[in-house]
Design an enzyme around this catalytic site. Structure first.
Site, PDB file in Angstrom:
ATOM      1  N   HIS A   3      -5.041   2.393   3.715  1.00 12.98           N
ATOM      2  CA  HIS A   3      -5.327   3.412   4.852  1.00 12.98           C
ATOM      3  C   HIS A   3      -6.511   3.807   5.104  1.00 12.98           C
ATOM      4  O   HIS A   3      -6.549   4.428   6.289  1.00 12.98           O
ATOM      5  CB  HIS A   3      -4.483   4.692   4.243  1.00 12.98           C
ATOM      6  CG  HIS A   3      -3.151   4.868   4.285  1.00 12.98           C
ATOM      7  ND1 HIS A   3      -2.390   4.783   5.413  1.00 12.98           N
ATOM      8  CD2 HIS A   3      -2.034   4.875   3.128  1.00 12.98           C
ATOM      9  CE1 HIS A   3      -0.999   5.188   5.235  1.00 12.98           C
ATOM     10  NE2 HIS A   3      -0.785   4.969   4.080  1.00 12.98           N
TER      11      HIS A   3
ATOM     12  N   HIS B  43      -2.580   0.556  -1.942  1.00  9.50           N
ATOM     13  CA  HIS B  43      -1.956   0.907  -0.712  1.00  9.50           C
ATOM     14  C   HIS B  43      -3.202   1.975   0.075  1.00  9.50           C
ATOM     15  O   HIS B  43      -3.271   2.043   1.239  1.00  9.50           O
ATOM     16  CB  HIS B  43      -0.798   1.280  -0.814  1.00  9.50           C
ATOM     17  CG  HIS B  43      -0.086   1.929   0.563  1.00  9.50           C
ATOM     18  ND1 HIS B  43       0.768   0.809   1.321  1.00  9.50           N
ATOM     19  CD2 HIS B  43       0.109   3.392   1.014  1.00  9.50           C
ATOM     20  CE1 HIS B  43       1.406   1.739   2.308  1.00  9.50           C
ATOM     21  NE2 HIS B  43       0.812   2.977   2.003  1.00  9.50           N
ATOM     22  N   GLU B  44      -3.357   3.122  -0.893  1.00  8.26           N
ATOM     23  CA  GLU B  44      -4.454   3.901  -0.073  1.00  8.26           C
ATOM     24  C   GLU B  44      -5.715   3.486   0.269  1.00  8.26           C
ATOM     25  O   GLU B  44      -6.294   3.969   1.404  1.00  8.26           O
ATOM     26  CB  GLU B  44      -4.580   4.959  -1.265  1.00  8.26           C
ATOM     27  CG  GLU B  44      -3.350   5.383  -1.911  1.00  8.26           C
ATOM     28  CD  GLU B  44      -2.247   6.011  -0.787  1.00  8.26           C
ATOM     29  OE1 GLU B  44      -1.348   5.668  -1.067  1.00  8.26           O
ATOM     30  OE2 GLU B  44      -2.424   6.559   0.035  1.00  8.26           O
TER      31      GLU B  44
ATOM     32  N   ASN C 181      -6.399  10.671   1.355  1.00  9.70           N
ATOM     33  CA  ASN C 181      -7.488  11.445   2.022  1.00  9.70           C
ATOM     34  C   ASN C 181      -8.546  10.819   1.777  1.00  9.70           C
ATOM     35  O   ASN C 181      -9.016  10.269   0.850  1.00  9.70           O
ATOM     36  CB  ASN C 181      -7.534  12.932   1.125  1.00  9.70           C
ATOM     37  CG  ASN C 181      -6.377  13.553   0.937  1.00  9.70           C
ATOM     38  OD1 ASN C 181      -5.738  13.939   2.004  1.00  9.70           O
ATOM     39  ND2 ASN C 181      -6.048  13.887  -0.266  1.00  9.70           N
TER      40      ASN C 181
ATOM     41  N   VAL D 163       3.249  10.306  -4.920  1.00  7.86           N
ATOM     42  CA  VAL D 163       2.684   9.485  -5.804  1.00  7.86           C
ATOM     43  C   VAL D 163       1.096   9.377  -5.536  1.00  7.86           C
ATOM     44  O   VAL D 163       0.292   9.474  -6.239  1.00  7.86           O
ATOM     45  CB  VAL D 163       3.161   7.943  -5.571  1.00  7.86           C
ATOM     46  CG1 VAL D 163       2.252   6.981  -6.621  1.00  7.86           C
ATOM     47  CG2 VAL D 163       4.715   8.010  -6.213  1.00  7.86           C
ATOM     48  N   ALA D 164       0.694   9.411  -4.072  1.00  7.35           N
ATOM     49  CA  ALA D 164      -0.656   9.325  -4.005  1.00  7.35           C
ATOM     50  C   ALA D 164      -0.709   9.702  -2.461  1.00  7.35           C
ATOM     51  O   ALA D 164       0.166   9.682  -1.731  1.00  7.35           O
ATOM     52  CB  ALA D 164      -1.339   7.853  -4.076  1.00  7.35           C
ATOM     53  N   MET D 165      -2.082  10.242  -1.958  1.00  9.49           N
ATOM     54  CA  MET D 165      -2.374  10.465  -0.556  1.00  9.49           C
ATOM     55  C   MET D 165      -3.784  10.057  -0.387  1.00  9.49           C
ATOM     56  O   MET D 165      -4.669  10.159  -1.047  1.00  9.49           O
ATOM     57  CB  MET D 165      -2.479  12.091  -0.477  1.00  9.49           C
ATOM     58  CG  MET D 165      -2.680  12.580   0.628  1.00  9.49           C
ATOM     59  SD  MET D 165      -1.181  12.094   2.082  1.00  9.49           S
ATOM     60  CE  MET D 165      -2.221  12.107   3.423  1.00  9.49           C
TER      61      MET D 165
END
Length: 636
Positions: free
Chosen positions: A276, A272-273, A249, A245-247
């Site tokens: 992170h 959520h990202e 980076n 779904v998502a990363m």
């Protein structure tokens, strides 16, 4: 000790002392200039080939790479700077996803992206592929005219006449956070330090969904956990072939474009990202056996941010939805399954990616939430997390670092021996299998969750009063998370009595057709698990228009677990050319369980007029106990 790098292709290596260090001052404006390597120092007495000035050893190959071991020369003094140059060429590898134009939304230009988590970037470049090691990096990328290149870097430049991009990440990051994307991408600013990148046909939608609110999320996060240290927070929307779904980076979040139609999922996934940026990127788990240190803390921070920006009721609703999924996974795996531990053991030869599951996120979240409750006021815990980030930023930690810091920050809790409280011992949280030892109080979300529970009972209580059930709630007025929570519970109860599924279809099927894909896929799974033939044409129509793993694999798994495998085969043969080869291979593996190898079929000869079965097949017993991807789906 020997230095070890892990990757997939055989290199040539040179080693020698580093050039003189630059004087202290501001970070360079771009990547350091290329320099001729100094005369090599011999690493082995006998080089392995005439082309290599030094020697190396490549350890046995696994399905996720092999390690390159370089023995340092005896003449090298302790703390003496040196450099190793690895000249290499890669072929196709699991980190690099090449897309033909037909696999993009615009169908105009080819596209490529990388996905490094957990240990895929060793197929992208030689690296110390462990989260325990962090470093800065620079990169030079040459691309054809009209192709925009982006990387997870703090600085970039473009030499148009040469078609060369240069990137530099000035802060140390683990190898899995080095990311690249190139394609037909344009951008728009959506805040003072954020922009969205997308294919031209998608950019207006991305702007309308995110303009102004990303800065609101960043500001809320900074008020909780301290300054955002990465400079820019940009987002790039990738084609539906993106495998997750998502990363997260750094500087450049990757997210799948398919999520744009599901507003609430988009909000949660981007926040959520954002979280992170502090938990995972700034402070990283030192070992893949403790991924909860990134994912559990990021999930906790995500929910603190959503509480600040959208209120406690919304946060509790989303949490209830995710914890439902956790208990569904627990039921499928069994309470004594070792993967349900927070400190899961990584056995030799096991790909760390196989350890990613909902326990990493939700059981980790429950432990962090429990720690916050020990403080009495979540704002006190926010203060601790700010101090934790400040102490450990740009480093990697183990669980003991977090817990020791917690007890030192709250000496009164240390005096009370909270780490040894019967039944809730920290050690038991980390190493016991099964569900979380304690779960959060979600009563603040009851105004949103109670209607879901009421409607579910109306539809599943015998005798069925379909009129009362249908008239009790207008689903079009519900939040997405309410609807998916209701549908997930119907999925858990499937197969349902035929009368129930018939009345459900009469009441809701046409309404659900106009809703987002997160809702529609769940209804279609209910259709499949209940063999409800009148709505099967909608399953076909949905799969004919989906190219994403998240919206295809769950349906194919359900179709092949039940009596509809022939129907699944027919759809696959009609649509396989629009799927990425990796996704095509996964679906073929699902379809081939219990069958002979799939034959090559002329897809032009397959009719698409009706959902009729074109192949006879017996249900495979091996698939009846399979875990559906929808049941265990997680986002990075």
């Amino acid at each position: 000790p020997p230095a070890t790098a892990t990757f997939l292709s055989a290199p040539c290596i040179a080693a020698g002392p580093l050039p003189p260090a630059a004087p202290p001052g501001d970070p360079p404006a771009g990547p350091p200039p290329a320099a001729e390597p100094p005369p090599p120092l011999p690493l082995f007495a006998q080089p392995p080939c005439s082309a290599c000035p030094v020697g190396f050893r490549v350890d046995p190959f696994t399905d996720y790479g092999s390690s390159l071991t370089i023995s340092l020369p005896a003449a090298l003094q302790p703390h003496q700077p040196f450099q190793i140059i690895v000249r290499y060429t890669t072929a196709d590898g699991p980190a690099i996803w090449w897309l033909d134009p037909e696999l993009t939304y615009g169908n105009a230009k080819p596209f490529v992206f990388t996905q490094g988590h957990s240990v895929c970037n060793r197929s992208f470049f030689p690296c110390f592929d462990t989260p325990a090691v962090k470093c800065t990096y620079s990169a030079t990328v040459k691309a054809p005219a009209g192709i925009q290149v982006l990387m997870s870097a703090t600085q970039s430049s473009y030499l148009e006449e040469e078609g060369v991009y240069q990137f530099y990440m000035e802060y140390p990051v683990p190898a899995y956070l080095v990311a690249l994307v190139a394609g037909d991408l344009i951008h728009a600013d959506i805040g003072p330090r954020s922009r969205v990148w997308a294919e031209p046909c998608l950019l207006p939608t991305a702007i309308s969904k995110l303009s102004g609110i990303v800065e609101r999320w960043l500001t809320a996060a900074e008020s909780l956990y301290g300054p955002y240290i990465w400079g820019r927070y940009d987002i790039v929307f990738l084609p539906p072939s993106f495998p997750i779904v998502a990363m997260e980076n750094p500087c450049l979040t990757f997210i799948i474009s398919s999520i744009l139609e599901s507003d609430e999922f988009l909000i949660i996934d981007v926040i959520h990202e954002v979280a992170h940026s502090w938990f995972g990127n700034a402070v990283t788990n030192a070992t893949w056996e403790e991924m909860w240190l990134s994912e559990g803390l990021a999930t906790y921070a995500q929910r603190r941010i959503t509480t600040e920006t959208y209120g406690a009721a919304f946060t509790c609703l989303e949490t209830a939805f995710r914890l439902d999924a956790l208990h569904r996974q627990m039921k499928l795996l069994g309470e004594d399954n070792p993967v349900s531990k927070l400190q899961v053991k990584l056995e030799p030869g096991v790909n760390p990616s196989n350890l990613m599951n909902l326990f990493t996120y939700e059981k980790g979240y429950c432990f962090v939430y429990y720690l916050s409750q020990l403080c009495g006021d979540p704002r006190h815990f926010d203060s601790f997390l700010r101090a934790y980030i400040e102490k450990y930023k740009f480093t990697s930690v183990v669980a003991q670092d977090l817990l020791d810091s917690f007890l030192n920050f709250f000496p009164e809790l240390k005096e009370q021996c909270v780490e040894s409280k019967a039944g809730l011992e920290f050690e038991r949280w980390l190493n016991a299998t099964g569900p979380p030892l304690a779960e959060p109080d979600l009563s603040q979300g009851s105004s949103l969750t109670r209607p879901v529970e009421t409607l579910f009972k109306l539809w599943t209580t015998e005798p069925l009063d379909s009129v009362a059930a249908a008239s009790s709630v207008d689903l079009t007025k519900w939040r997405t998370f309410q609807t998916v929570l209701f549908l997930d519970r119907l999925l858990d109860g499937s197969p349902l009595p035929h009368e129930v599924i018939k009345k459900l279809s009469e009441c809701y099927s046409s309404q659900l057709d106009s809703m987002n894909a997160e809702i529609r896929i769940r209804w279609l799974q209910i259709v499949v698990r209940n063999d409800y033939y009148p709505d099967l044409y909608k399953v076909r129509r949905f799969l004919e228009n989906q190219m994403s793993r998240m919206y295809t694999i769950p349906l194919y798994e359900d179709l092949c677990t039940g009596t509809l495998k022939s129907f699944a085969l027919e759809i696959f043969y009609q649509t396989q050319n629009q799927l990425h080869p990796n996704l095509r291979k996964t679906i073929q593996q699902i379809l081939s369980q219990g069958l002979n190898p799939l034959p090559a079929i002329d897809t032009t000869a397959v009719t698409t007029d009706t959902p009729a079965m074109v192949l006879e097949d017996k249900v495979s017993e091996a698939t009846n106990g399979a875990i559906s991807l929808r049941d265990v789906n997680v986002s990075a």
